[in-house]
Design an enzyme around this catalytic site. Structure first.
Site, mmCIF file in Angstrom:
data_model
loop_
_atom_site.group_PDB
_atom_site.id
_atom_site.type_symbol
_atom_site.label_atom_id
_atom_site.label_comp_id
_atom_site.label_asym_id
_atom_site.label_seq_id
_atom_site.Cartn_x
_atom_site.Cartn_y
_atom_site.Cartn_z
ATOM 1 N N CYS A 80 65.059 8.051 -16.248
ATOM 2 C CA CYS A 80 65.788 7.942 -14.981
ATOM 3 C C CYS A 80 67.146 8.599 -15.198
ATOM 4 O O CYS A 80 67.959 8.100 -15.988
ATOM 5 C CB CYS A 80 65.955 6.471 -14.583
ATOM 6 S SG CYS A 80 66.917 6.247 -13.072
ATOM 7 N N HIS A 120 56.955 15.164 -12.165
ATOM 8 C CA HIS A 120 57.471 15.608 -10.864
ATOM 9 C C HIS A 120 56.580 16.698 -10.291
ATOM 10 O O HIS A 120 56.092 17.559 -11.040
ATOM 11 C CB HIS A 120 58.898 16.150 -11.017
ATOM 12 C CG HIS A 120 59.895 15.089 -11.372
ATOM 13 N ND1 HIS A 120 60.617 14.398 -10.431
ATOM 14 C CD2 HIS A 120 60.251 14.573 -12.582
ATOM 15 C CE1 HIS A 120 61.385 13.509 -11.041
ATOM 16 N NE2 HIS A 120 61.183 13.585 -12.349
ATOM 17 N N GLU A 130 60.201 9.021 -4.550
ATOM 18 C CA GLU A 130 60.063 8.612 -5.951
ATOM 19 C C GLU A 130 58.825 7.741 -6.199
ATOM 20 O O GLU A 130 58.532 6.817 -5.420
ATOM 21 C CB GLU A 130 61.303 7.838 -6.417
ATOM 22 C CG GLU A 130 62.510 8.712 -6.690
ATOM 23 C CD GLU A 130 63.515 8.005 -7.576
ATOM 24 O OE1 GLU A 130 63.090 7.239 -8.467
ATOM 25 O OE2 GLU A 130 64.725 8.214 -7.362
ATOM 26 N N CYS A 166 67.666 11.619 -6.824
ATOM 27 C CA CYS A 166 66.809 11.406 -8.000
ATOM 28 C C CYS A 166 67.284 12.376 -9.064
ATOM 29 O O CYS A 166 67.185 13.603 -8.873
ATOM 30 C CB CYS A 166 65.346 11.663 -7.643
ATOM 31 S SG CYS A 166 64.210 11.512 -9.035
ATOM 32 N N GLY A 202 64.546 14.226 -10.717
ATOM 33 C CA GLY A 202 63.996 15.080 -9.664
ATOM 34 C C GLY A 202 64.834 16.325 -9.455
ATOM 35 O O GLY A 202 64.307 17.428 -9.243
HETATM 36 N N1 LIG Z 1 60.860 6.979 -9.996
HETATM 37 C C1 LIG Z 1 60.972 7.646 -11.299
HETATM 38 C C2 LIG Z 1 61.958 6.897 -12.209
HETATM 39 C C3 LIG Z 1 63.398 6.980 -11.722
HETATM 40 C C4 LIG Z 1 63.852 8.394 -11.552
HETATM 41 C C5 LIG Z 1 65.121 8.597 -10.719
HETATM 42 N N2 LIG Z 1 65.713 7.430 -10.147
HETATM 43 C C6 LIG Z 1 66.136 9.420 -11.495
HETATM 44 O O1 LIG Z 1 67.346 9.314 -11.234
HETATM 45 O O2 LIG Z 1 65.687 10.227 -12.367
HETATM 46 C C7 LIG Z 1 59.589 7.664 -11.959
HETATM 47 O O3 LIG Z 1 58.754 6.823 -11.620
HETATM 48 O O4 LIG Z 1 59.375 8.543 -12.813
#
Ligand SMILES: N[C@H](CCC[C@H](N)C(=O)O)C(=O)O
Length: 292
Positions: free
Chosen positions: A75, A172, A221, A230, A233
């Protein structure tokens, strides 16, 4: 069980931060979901857990749970908040720390202007060729449409979406759109998130290229839904854009929650660097029910 927590946010992606440096809390997925619940709990996109590390050269361990209670590899916005937290709590005096995640070691650094820069490690592209040619585009098959009884603005949605699959330790699927404000994120985000092509599900990115150094991005997400920003992301979107020859090595990513700056030199061994904000919103304590 009563626990103390810190509520933080990075570009509007919000977190409950738990301190396990004095011992593990032993929370269950249902209890993580409770903490993330915006009506019955504290409310957050992810729950971040700070743990000590016994490994040489590693300062902390960093656990990440999505709002659905599932533990995930990485994250990015959370990594910046993690660095801000351990410094503000006096858990370290270092400006740059090394943090073990399920995806490997990352290195957040506190900047003098209050932002945080994180070496997010190397990206992985499917297929893992750099720079990838059009073969790097993996069509999400026609099946996506058959699940939709709906139409969007009177037109049938795109029969397929052309995505670029990028891993930042977490998966992603990035697609190019003309206008993020008009992208069918609520409609196609859940379908891409659970598309069978991604065994562990996937984060769905919608990238609008404005110039070689300015983009807009929305992300649906995995395990959460659309967030205001994100971090991984943004990294994945810039890697995809550079790989497609559309972007330069340093890009401003405009998200609904704020600005992230991503830099990647473009080689398979080059790390992706992400810079952005991280701040504490409030501290609190909460009674967590016993939830199996
Ligand atoms: N939902 C993402 C985790 C958090 C990513 C996001 N909050 C960031 O800032 O990178 C996943 O399941 O891979």
């Amino acid at each position: 069980m009563q626990i103390r927590f810190t509520k933080m946010q990075g570009a509007g992606n919000d977190f409950v931060v738990l301190d396990e440096t004095q011992g593990a809390l032993g929370l269950t997925p249902a209890q993580y979901r409770f903490l993330a619940d915006r009506h019955f709990g504290v409310g957050a996109d992810q729950i971040l857990t700070v743990r000590p590390s016994l490994a040489d050269g590693i300062d902390f361990e960093y656990l990440i749970h999505n709002a659905d209670g599932g533990q995930v590899q990485q994250c990015g916005n959370g990594a910046r908040c993690f660095a801000r937290y351990v410094r503000d709590k006096g858990l370290t005096a270092k400006e740059q720390i090394r943090v073990q995640t399920l995806a490997g070691v990352i290195a957040p650094r506190l900047e003098s202007d209050g932002r945080v820069t994180v070496d997010m490690g190397r990206p992985a592209l499917e297929p893992a060729r750099l720079p990838f040619d059009t073969q790097g585009l993996a069509p999400v098959p026609q099946g996506l449409v058959q699940k939709w009884p709906l139409t969007l603005d009177g037109q049938a949605p795109e029969a397929t979406v052309m995505i670029v699959a990028v891993s930042m330790g977490n998966p992603h699927a990035v697609q190019l759109v003309d206008d993020v404000d008009r992208a069918p994120v609520a409609l196609t985000g859940p379908l891409i998130e659970s598309h069978p092509r991604f065994a562990e599900r996937v984060n769905a990115g919608y990238l609008q290229v404005q110039s070689r150094s300015q983009v807009r991005l929305r992300v649906y997400e995995r395990g959460v839904g659309e967030t205001l920003a994100c971090g991984t992301g943004a990294c994945a979107a810039v890697v995809a854009g550079i790989g497609l020859g559309l972007l330069d090595a340093r890009v401003d990513v405009h998200t609904r929650g704020g600005l992230l700056t991503i830099a990647w030199a473009g080689g398979p061994d080059d790390p992706v660097l992400m810079t952005g904000p991280a701040s504490t919103v409030f501290e609190g304590q909460i009674d967590i029910p016993d939830l199996p």
